[in-house]
Motif scaffolding. Structure first.
Motif, PDB file in Angstrom:
ATOM      1  N   ARG A 194     -42.919 -65.738   1.704  1.00 40.34           N
ATOM      2  CA  ARG A 194     -43.866 -66.465   2.541  1.00 40.34           C
ATOM      3  C   ARG A 194     -44.274 -65.709   3.796  1.00 40.34           C
ATOM      4  N   THR A 195     -43.542 -64.649   4.122  1.00 37.92           N
ATOM      5  CA  THR A 195     -43.873 -63.841   5.292  1.00 37.92           C
ATOM      6  C   THR A 195     -43.685 -62.373   4.947  1.00 37.92           C
ATOM      7  N   LEU A 196     -44.625 -61.556   5.413  1.00 31.91           N
ATOM      8  CA  LEU A 196     -44.501 -60.108   5.301  1.00 31.91           C
ATOM      9  C   LEU A 196     -44.143 -59.542   6.668  1.00 31.91           C
ATOM     10  N   VAL A 197     -43.326 -58.507   6.672  1.00 29.68           N
ATOM     11  CA  VAL A 197     -43.032 -57.758   7.891  1.00 29.68           C
ATOM     12  C   VAL A 197     -43.617 -56.368   7.706  1.00 29.68           C
ATOM     13  N   THR A 213     -53.285 -66.073   5.027  1.00 33.71           N
ATOM     14  CA  THR A 213     -54.386 -66.018   5.992  1.00 33.71           C
ATOM     15  C   THR A 213     -54.638 -64.627   6.558  1.00 33.71           C
ATOM     16  N   GLY A 214     -53.626 -63.761   6.544  1.00 33.09           N
ATOM     17  CA  GLY A 214     -53.734 -62.453   7.180  1.00 33.09           C
ATOM     18  C   GLY A 214     -53.454 -62.481   8.669  1.00 33.09           C
ATOM     19  N   ASP A 215     -53.105 -63.662   9.220  1.00 35.45           N
ATOM     20  CA  ASP A 215     -52.763 -63.757  10.639  1.00 35.45           C
ATOM     21  C   ASP A 215     -51.453 -63.033  10.898  1.00 35.45           C
ATOM     22  N   SER A 216     -51.336 -62.405  12.067  1.00 35.57           N
ATOM     23  CA  SER A 216     -50.150 -61.615  12.376  1.00 35.57           C
ATOM     24  C   SER A 216     -49.662 -61.886  13.780  1.00 35.57           C
TER      25      SER A 216
END
Length: 308
Positions: A194-197, A213-216
């Motif tokens: 669910r999350t990329l680092v 979403t591509g939000d970071s």
């Protein structure tokens, strides 16, 4: 493959970034490594852990893949890649028996059969200027970074191992910063996907990215000059800092909003390490030797195995 002009532009950007990085002083407190030679290699960049004590490492400029064993200290050629391929970051997808490889200047990603080494897919992620730098595997596919653009690429894999069509994710926030040289570089996913680092080399930080979403957002307290490949295990992040000749270990908060430094691992055997894999209490780290030039002029390339 990139055209000659496109490849040349990417090459100039990359050489410039490496030249700037050469001025950084090495880290302190060295460990004595064991070295596993990659026989016949004339470049190196990526490493990934397989099952047990098996690792896979890539030859940057030929795309060849080596398979080795940190217990026996041996390695041999696993994939002899067709002309024109490259191998940067790589990652093992055990359930689907696949090895995913980032294709650098080619704009491509490769999937190899983990048993035979046969090519399962060549995916053209983009036809624009790109450095496809690293890859993270989730339960439903593989994510790739592009060090020249504010985007990630997702290659889906079905439950039966069928590789689907690429999807491009536009980035927003700090991960969308694009400057000359390297931007988004190493990438990992949380266990639930669910999350990329994502490591951002120019900004010297790690960012979290929402894969929908591509939000970071930047992970506070994690300052990592020369950041390259990363490894995420639970809430522990191992960060390779190439021209700093170090691997730093951070404990991340449960929500990934912040982190604190636990330790810094260095070694007399490190020579611009780029990527890392973990085997119990030991780290396997690839020397890229970009301090000798780009392409490097060294005549031997190896994996260092050091205590973490």
């Amino acid at each position: 493959m990139l055209g000659t002009t496109r490849r040349a532009r990417s090459w100039v950007l990359l050489v410039g970034a490496l030249t700037i990085a050469l001025g950084v002083a090495p880290a302190q407190a060295a460990h004595q490594p064991e070295q596993i030679i990659l026989p016949g290699a004339r470049s190196a960049e990526g490493i990934a852990a397989g099952t047990g004590t098996t690792f896979y490492a890539g030859e940057l400029f030929t795309g060849n893949i080596f398979r080795g064993d940190v217990r026996t200290g041996t390695a041999s050629t696993f994939v002899t890649a067709p002309a024109g391929r490259m191998a940067l970051g790589l990652r093992v997808d055990v359930p689907h028996r696949l090895l995913f490889v980032a294709g650098g200047f080619t704009g491509q990603a490769y999937a190899y059969d983990l048993t035979t080494g046969a090519t399962r897919a060549v995916v053209q992620l983009t036809s624009e200027d790109s450095i496809i730098n690293d890859v993270a595997v989730t339960s439903d596919g593989a994510w790739f970074t592009d060090s020249l653009a504010a985007r990630l690429y997702f290659v889906p894999v079905s439950a039966t191992g069928v590789i689907g069509q690429v999807r491009t994710l536009a980035l927003h926030g700090p991960a969308a910063v694009v400057l000359p040289g390297f931007n988004n570089n190493g990438i990992q996913a949380t266990a639930d996907g669910r999350t990329l680092v994502v490591a951002h080399t120019n900004s010297a930080v790690l960012n979290t990215v929402d894969p929908t979403t591509g939000d970071s957002a930047t992970i506070a307290g994690v300052s990592v000059p020369n950041v390259d490949g990363i490894l995420l295990e639970g809430r522990t992040a191992y960060v390779v800092q190439n021209f700093s000749n170090a691997v730093t270990e951070f404990q991340l908060a449960g929500d990934l909003s912040s982190g604190r430094l636990l330790k810094t691992v260095t070694s007399r055997g490190f020579e611009v390490p780029t990527t890392v894999a973990r085997f119990g209490d030991r780290l396997a780290v690839v020397n890229a030797k970009f301090d000798t030039g780009f392409p490097p002029t060294a005549t031997q390339f190896e994996v260092n195995v050091v205590d973490r």
